[in-house]
Design a protein around this motif. Structure first.
Motif, short mmCIF file in Angstrom:
data_model
loop_
_atom_site.label_atom_id
_atom_site.label_comp_id
_atom_site.label_asym_id
_atom_site.label_seq_id
_atom_site.Cartn_x
_atom_site.Cartn_y
_atom_site.Cartn_z
N ASN A 231 139.75 29.20 -19.38
CA ASN A 231 139.06 30.89 -17.66
C ASN A 231 140.19 31.87 -17.87
O ASN A 231 141.24 31.10 -18.47
N ALA A 232 139.63 33.04 -17.81
CA ALA A 232 140.95 34.20 -18.43
C ALA A 232 141.21 35.09 -17.59
O ALA A 232 140.18 34.69 -16.74
N PRO B 61 136.86 33.23 -14.11
CA PRO B 61 137.74 34.50 -14.60
C PRO B 61 138.37 35.65 -13.90
O PRO B 61 137.85 35.74 -12.57
N THR C 137 134.39 33.38 -18.39
CA THR C 137 134.76 33.60 -19.69
C THR C 137 133.99 33.43 -21.04
O THR C 137 134.22 32.39 -21.46
N TYR D 69 138.13 41.64 -18.49
CA TYR D 69 138.72 40.80 -18.17
C TYR D 69 140.37 40.95 -17.63
O TYR D 69 141.35 42.49 -18.73
#
Length: 193
Positions: A36-37, A49, A66, A192
């Motif tokens: 995940n970001a 994310p 993400t 993000y």
């Protein structure tokens, strides 16, 4: 398990344009883990994310996880200018801040390539791997428990790294590559963070 690796020139999912990412590292604790970001990096262990959509945007896209574009070229976002993916000289895989094209000097843009992993026991598996673009022939993808203190209490257990000439961590898990799972979503979120 013995693996033979062949380079591919085409995507595993021809109709997909965005992908979510998992780790391909058979017989390790990180095999199959989703990435995940968060905080301009990619982490294993977080619940999702970290995203943002300004209140001025009337129709913020629903967060779809993400998502990246093919060959890890950028984040699948709505924010004007997008968010490019790059590898710092230290090997940290990162993405640019929204509204900024800044990438630190010496970073690698590109270097991601598709390959197919063949095994005596398992079906062929398509992954994305990394090779430094400076001619050093240094490459590979690792997950390292070197998680920054500001990620405490997020569940982050590993951070994504690519092997570069400047990479010097020793307590990492070697991976065979990253699996990109095709989706039908156009974007994962507005941006993000």
């Amino acid at each position: 398990m013995h693996y033979l690796i062949f380079l591919l020139t085409c995507s595993a999912v021809a109709s997909a344009t965005t992908y979510f990412i998992s780790v391909f590292a058979p017989d390790t604790e990180v095999d199959g883990v989703l990435l995940n970001a968060a905080a301009q990096g990619f982490y294993a262990g977080t619940s999702g994310p970290v995203t943002y959509c300004p209140p001025s945007i009337k129709n913020c896209p629903e967060v779809k996880g993400t998502l990246v574009y093919e060959r890890m070229t950028g984040m699948a976002v709505n924010v004007p200018g997008g968010q490019r993916i790059y590898v710092e000289p230290s090997g940290k895989v990162k993405y640019t801040q929204a509204h900024s094209n800044y990438i630190p000097q010496g970073s690698f843009v590109g270097g991601w390539f598709n390959k197919t992993v063949l095994s005596d026991c398992d079906p062929a598996h398509d992954v994305v791997d990394f090779l430094s673009t400076d001619g050093s022939n240094v490459g590979g993808v690792k997950l390292c428990p070197d998680v920054e203190s500001y990620m405490a209490n997020t569940g982050a257990s590993y951070r994504l790294y690519a092997t570069t000439p400047g990479f010097n961590l020793t307590d990492c898990v070697d991976t065979v590559g990253l699996t990109l799972h095709g989706t039908t979503n156009e974007v994962g979120c507005w941006q993000y963070i």
